[in-house]
Design an enzyme around this catalytic site. Structure first.
Site, PDB file in Angstrom:
ATOM      1  N   HIS A 158      -3.256  -3.290   7.965  1.00  0.00           N
ATOM      2  CA  HIS A 158      -4.314  -3.580   6.989  1.00  0.00           C
ATOM      3  C   HIS A 158      -4.963  -2.273   6.554  1.00  0.00           C
ATOM      4  O   HIS A 158      -5.235  -1.411   7.378  1.00  0.00           O
ATOM      5  CB  HIS A 158      -5.358  -4.507   7.616  1.00  0.00           C
ATOM      6  CG  HIS A 158      -6.491  -4.866   6.715  1.00  0.00           C
ATOM      7  ND1 HIS A 158      -6.333  -5.612   5.572  1.00  0.00           N
ATOM      8  CD2 HIS A 158      -7.802  -4.566   6.789  1.00  0.00           C
ATOM      9  CE1 HIS A 158      -7.506  -5.756   4.982  1.00  0.00           C
ATOM     10  NE2 HIS A 158      -8.414  -5.127   5.689  1.00  0.00           N
TER      11      HIS A 158
ATOM     12  N   HIS B 274       0.760  -1.251   0.000  1.00  0.00           N
ATOM     13  CA  HIS B 274       0.000   0.000   0.000  1.00  0.00           C
ATOM     14  C   HIS B 274       0.787   1.296   0.000  1.00  0.00           C
ATOM     15  O   HIS B 274       0.182   2.350  -0.193  1.00  0.00           O
ATOM     16  CB  HIS B 274      -0.953   0.011   1.204  1.00  0.00           C
ATOM     17  CG  HIS B 274      -1.957  -1.083   1.177  1.00  0.00           C
ATOM     18  ND1 HIS B 274      -2.967  -1.156   0.241  1.00  0.00           N
ATOM     19  CD2 HIS B 274      -2.092  -2.183   1.956  1.00  0.00           C
ATOM     20  CE1 HIS B 274      -3.693  -2.235   0.456  1.00  0.00           C
ATOM     21  NE2 HIS B 274      -3.178  -2.882   1.488  1.00  0.00           N
TER      22      HIS B 274
END
Length: 136
Positions: A131, A30
């Protein structure tokens, strides 16, 4: 009657996978800072970051901020979501959104890229993101 049970099973799998992700895996999936100058952005980045084998990942978000800035969301740069290990960012981030095109999940993977500036919600463990929960 089997349909709700199947949904619960998938939810359990998703939660187990989310909890099992590590900080380095989060960064790998990410964080892209500064934004890598490649084209087509999502096709290249998803492959480079290992999200196209053995199947193509349906959707991913790249955050264009330093690791320290993103990690700060799990500290003073974020606000806690009650009852969860989630933090909402106090600032908006530049994002690249990668959505799989077409019906197939098998490589070669082709993605539709779009850009956004949004606040993010991250799951945190030990004051580090593990996450990507979503955009706000």
């Amino acid at each position: 009657m089997a349909h709700p049970m199947l949904l619960l099973a998938w939810l359990a799998v998703g939660l187990a996978l989310a909890q099992g992700q590590t900080y380095p895996a989060f960064v790998q999936k990410h964080v892209d800072y500064p934004r890598t100058p490649v084209a087509p952005y999502c096709d290249v980045m998803m492959q480079r970051r290992g999200m196209t084998t053995p199947v193509c990942k349906h959707f991913n978000v790249f955050i264009h901020a330093s690791e320290d800035t993103v990690t700060d969301v799990c500290g003073r740069g974020g606000t806690p979501v009650p009852g969860r290990n989630w933090q909402d960012s106090v600032r908006a981030f530049e994002l690249s959104l990668c959505q799989l095109r077409g019906p197939t999940q098998t490589p070669p993977c082709r993605y539709q890229a779009s850009n956004a500036t949004r606040h993010v919600r991250l799951a945190c463990e030990n004051r580090r993101p593990v996450h990507f929960v979503g955009m706000l």
